[in-house]
Each structure stands twice: as C-alpha cells, then as structure tokens.
Design an enzyme around this catalytic site. Structure first.
Site, PDB file in Angstrom:
ATOM      1  N   HIS A 165      -8.393   3.371  19.948  1.00 32.88           N
ATOM      2  CA  HIS A 165      -7.142   2.550  21.218  1.00 32.88           C
ATOM      3  C   HIS A 165      -8.122   2.261  22.061  1.00 32.88           C
ATOM      4  O   HIS A 165      -8.133   0.569  22.411  1.00 32.88           O
ATOM      5  CB  HIS A 165      -5.977   3.308  21.139  1.00 32.88           C
ATOM      6  CG  HIS A 165      -5.567   3.349  19.017  1.00 32.88           C
ATOM      7  ND1 HIS A 165      -4.382   4.606  19.103  1.00 32.88           N
ATOM      8  CD2 HIS A 165      -5.367   1.980  18.490  1.00 32.88           C
ATOM      9  CE1 HIS A 165      -4.896   3.838  18.189  1.00 32.88           C
ATOM     10  NE2 HIS A 165      -4.402   2.493  17.503  1.00 32.88           N
ATOM     11  N   GLN A 168       0.482  -1.498  -0.014  1.00 36.80           N
ATOM     12  CA  GLN A 168       0.152  -0.145   0.035  1.00 36.80           C
ATOM     13  C   GLN A 168       0.915   1.587   0.230  1.00 36.80           C
ATOM     14  O   GLN A 168       1.745   1.079   0.083  1.00 36.80           O
ATOM     15  CB  GLN A 168      -0.918  -0.578   0.896  1.00 36.80           C
ATOM     16  CG  GLN A 168      -0.188   0.004   2.757  1.00 36.80           C
ATOM     17  CD  GLN A 168      -0.685  -0.561   4.130  1.00 36.80           C
ATOM     18  OE1 GLN A 168      -2.061  -0.947   3.811  1.00 36.80           O
ATOM     19  NE2 GLN A 168       0.170  -1.422   5.065  1.00 36.80           N
ATOM     20  N   ASP A 224      -9.359  -1.264   5.879  1.00 41.36           N
ATOM     21  CA  ASP A 224     -10.622  -1.390   5.292  1.00 41.36           C
ATOM     22  C   ASP A 224     -10.991  -3.336   4.734  1.00 41.36           C
ATOM     23  O   ASP A 224      -9.294  -3.379   4.172  1.00 41.36           O
ATOM     24  CB  ASP A 224     -11.504  -0.944   4.159  1.00 41.36           C
ATOM     25  CG  ASP A 224     -11.364   0.709   5.080  1.00 41.36           C
ATOM     26  OD1 ASP A 224     -11.750   0.625   6.659  1.00 41.36           O
ATOM     27  OD2 ASP A 224     -11.651   1.178   4.578  1.00 41.36           O
ATOM     28  N   ASP A 275      -7.158  -5.541  14.523  1.00 36.72           N
ATOM     29  CA  ASP A 275      -6.420  -3.806  13.806  1.00 36.72           C
ATOM     30  C   ASP A 275      -6.621  -4.052  12.492  1.00 36.72           C
ATOM     31  O   ASP A 275      -4.941  -3.382  12.268  1.00 36.72           O
ATOM     32  CB  ASP A 275      -5.511  -3.707  14.961  1.00 36.72           C
ATOM     33  CG  ASP A 275      -5.749  -1.785  15.159  1.00 36.72           C
ATOM     34  OD1 ASP A 275      -5.985  -1.090  13.792  1.00 36.72           O
ATOM     35  OD2 ASP A 275      -4.184  -1.540  15.907  1.00 36.72           O
TER      36      ASP A 275
HETATM   37  N1  SAM Z   1      -7.196   2.346  13.038  1.00 31.98           N
HETATM   38  C1  SAM Z   1      -6.809   1.391  11.611  1.00 31.98           C
HETATM   39  C2  SAM Z   1      -7.831   2.082  10.925  1.00 31.98           C
HETATM   40  O1  SAM Z   1      -9.346   1.204  11.207  1.00 31.98           O
HETATM   41  O2  SAM Z   1      -8.460   2.486   9.936  1.00 31.98           O
HETATM   42  C3  SAM Z   1      -6.530   0.701  11.644  1.00 31.98           C
HETATM   43  C4  SAM Z   1      -4.976   0.996  11.849  1.00 31.98           C
HETATM   44  S1  SAM Z   1      -3.330   0.022  11.745  1.00 31.98           S
HETATM   45  C5  SAM Z   1      -2.771   0.806  10.112  1.00 31.98           C
HETATM   46  C6  SAM Z   1      -3.796  -1.491  10.166  1.00 31.98           C
HETATM   47  C7  SAM Z   1      -3.314  -2.500   9.671  1.00 31.98           C
HETATM   48  O3  SAM Z   1      -3.669  -2.969   9.322  1.00 31.98           O
HETATM   49  C8  SAM Z   1      -2.064  -1.957   8.374  1.00 31.98           C
HETATM   50  O4  SAM Z   1      -0.885  -1.047   8.809  1.00 31.98           O
HETATM   51  C9  SAM Z   1      -1.591  -2.616   7.944  1.00 31.98           C
HETATM   52  O5  SAM Z   1      -0.558  -2.985   6.881  1.00 31.98           O
HETATM   53  C10 SAM Z   1      -1.893  -3.798   8.607  1.00 31.98           C
HETATM   54  N2  SAM Z   1      -2.950  -4.800   8.067  1.00 31.98           N
HETATM   55  C11 SAM Z   1      -4.042  -4.954   6.707  1.00 31.98           C
HETATM   56  N3  SAM Z   1      -3.968  -6.471   6.504  1.00 31.98           N
HETATM   57  C12 SAM Z   1      -2.645  -7.017   7.359  1.00 31.98           C
HETATM   58  C13 SAM Z   1      -2.963  -8.717   7.147  1.00 31.98           C
HETATM   59  N4  SAM Z   1      -3.353  -8.997   6.496  1.00 31.98           N
HETATM   60  N5  SAM Z   1      -2.308  -8.689   8.272  1.00 31.98           N
HETATM   61  C14 SAM Z   1      -1.669  -8.159   9.001  1.00 31.98           C
HETATM   62  N6  SAM Z   1      -1.932  -6.804   9.301  1.00 31.98           N
HETATM   63  C15 SAM Z   1      -2.013  -6.082   8.119  1.00 31.98           C
END
Ligand code: SAM
Length: 285
Positions: free
Chosen positions: A64, A33, A160, A157
């Site tokens: 959080h 991304q 989308d 966490d």
């Molecule tokens: N608070 C946030 C929101 O809902 O907008 C979420 C924050 S956190 C930055 C979400 C994280 O999930 C991202 O950094 C992304 O890289 C991670 N993520 C997405 N898919 C994932 C996966 N398959 N395994 C581990 N992490 C993942």
C-alpha cells in the site's frame, strides 16, 4: 487439544505456501470470486480471493505504501485520485493521508470483499467511510469508460489477470484510463512478478507504451506474494518518477511510513539485470 490447522495457497499449480491458521473469520462466494478472511498464527489477519493471498496485516504496508506514495509524491499536487479495485481499503487509507487530496473515488467490483474487510480487517478498511472517499461498487472497466471526471492519479489495485481483473490488463481499458487523467496525470498499476509473470509485465508495459510517453516499472519486496519480488508499472505523459520527484515534499508532508522513503522511491526503479533483459526495451523516459 491444540488446533493444528494449515491453509495452503496454491500459486499456478506448481508452488504452495502454507500458513498456520487459528480461525476462519469469513468465508463466502460472490458472483466474481471466493472471499475468505482468516486469522493466521504468524501474520495476523489475511484476506484471500479465489484462494490467493491479497493482504495480510503483517506486510500489507509494503504494497500500500508503494502503490500510493510513489505517484503521490511524483505528482506536484494530487487533488483527485481514482482507485480501481482495492477492496480491502489499504490503498484508500494511504491516499487519504495526503493533505492535497480533495476527493478519492474507489471503484471495486465486489461488495463482498469490502464488507468482509470492513467487518474483519479494520487495519486496512478503517477509512472506507472517510468523507473524502466515494466508494462505488462497479466494474472499473465500465467506470473509466463512462465517467466524465478527470483524475491526477489513478491507481489500478487489482487482482491477477484472471477472472474479473483480466480486462484490466488490456489496451482498451488504458485508452479509457488515459481519457480520465488530467494532462499531467499518472497511472500506477499492480504489475505482477518478474519471476512468474514476466510475459504479462511485457504485455502491460507494451500497452502503456501505446498510450503514454513515459513508462517505467518499479519493484518492492514483500513477505507473502510468491517469489517476494513484485512490481508496479508507472505511466504518464509528462511526469518522470525520478526527474520530477521532489524529495522535499516527502519531508514537508510530515507523514511517517513503514516502507516508503525518499531513498526507496528512487531505488525501486533500479532493476535487477535479469529483469532489465526482459523489460528494458519497453520502458520510455
Ligand atoms: N493487493 C492485492 C493483490 O495484488 O493481491 C490486490 C488487492 S484488492 C483485494 C484487489 C481487488 O480488485 C479485489 O477486491 C477485486 O474484487 C478487485 N477487482 C478485480 N477486478 C476488478 C474490476 N474489473 N473492477 C473493479 N475491481 C476489480
């Protein structure tokens, strides 16, 4: 000359939110991304993944607090916690405030998010080097498939349900999540917005219902996610988030929160009528 730079977050190609920015602190493209950190005029520093707001310094505490403390105060003694995603570090920061926690494993797919937040957003990332935290850069999907560890609380966490997070919203993933939970474990997941993603909420609740005997959804209200009203899903085989919530544990923890409290814990599960009409039939208690 005064700068007048505005950033527009486009959500679903029919809504745009505009933020005045003072400077760009980081801008990169990982294999998963785009990752940007900007300094905004009114909301402090902001993390965006693929142009969507993830975190701002002004309101990150809402998300959080609510992803973390609702399950952590429902479980009677959470010692081992798994976070999937959460690269900004805010969820880990809140988990690690609980004295009962012996180990927190965080599995984030994108090292660029972690590095950018470590460098530019210490407010959320300050505990990413905590001795009780094991930070693994990997796909959460693979981790839950392969690990033999068991956790009391698992927090999804995620971003989308597009890109790397899309498979985190399917049944095979939750079958493996269940395998990683202790018998009275709890899983809480980023549950989208009833205004824009009620179908996805239904899908997620339906999947949780396939695997768990208690399934709920609870709301929080924030500043920067489109529509303001967003949700987390809750699932467990044994622990009900209201009946098993022991308020005394909140008081005796001596922890102070900016959003969460005992009343908010209960009230968050009260759903507005238009939302009940969409999801009530999928809840289990
Ligand atoms: N608070 C946030 C929101 O809902 O907008 C979420 C924050 S956190 C930055 C979400 C994280 O999930 C991202 O950094 C992304 O890289 C991670 N993520 C997405 N898919 C994932 C996966 N398959 N395994 C581990 N992490 C993942």
């Amino acid at each position: 000359m005064q700068s007048d730079l505005w950033l527009e977050e486009k959500y679903k190609n029919f809504i745009g939110y505009r933020y005045k920015i003072n400077k760009t602190l980081f801008s990169g493209k990982s294999e998963f991304q785009s990752v940007d950190v900007v300094e905004t005029e009114g909301l402090g520093k902001m993390l965006l993944n693929d142009g969507l707001v993830m975190v701002t310094e002004k309101d990150e505490f809402v998300y959080h607090d609510m992803i973390t403390h609702v399950p952590m105060f429902t479980h009677p003694h959470p010692e081992n916690v798994l976070i999937i995603g959460g690269g900004d570090g805010g969820t880990a920061r809140e988990v690690l405030r609980h004295k009962s926690v012996k180990k927190c494993v965080m599995v984030e797919i994108d090292k660029m998010v972690v590095d950018a937040c470590k460098e530019h957003i210490p407010q959320t990332s300050k505990d990413l080097n905590h001795p009780k935290l094991e930070l693994i850069i990997d796909d959460g999907l693979e981790y839950v498939k392969n690990t033999t560890l068991k956790f009391d609380v698992i927090l999804i966490d995620s971003t989308d349900p597009i890109g790397p997070a899309a498979p985190l919203f399917n049944s095979a993933f939750y079958q493996n999540v269940k395998k990683c939970l202790t018998s009275n474990g709890i899983v809480v997941s980023q549950g989208e917005s009833v205004f824009f993603e009620s179908h996805m909420q239904q899908v997620l609740l339906g999947i949780l219902g396939e695997h768990f005997s208690k399934v709920s959804i609870y709301n929080y209200s924030n500043l920067t996610y489109p529509g303001g009203l967003w949700s987390f899903t809750y699932a467990s085989d044994t622990l009900d988030p209201i009946k098993n919530f022991n308020e005394a544990r909140v008081t005796s923890s001596n922890l102070k929160f900016n959003y969460y409290n005992e009343q908010i814990h209960r009230a968050a599960f009260a759903l507005p009528s238009f939302m009940k009409a969409k999801v009530q039939h999928l809840l289990k208690n």
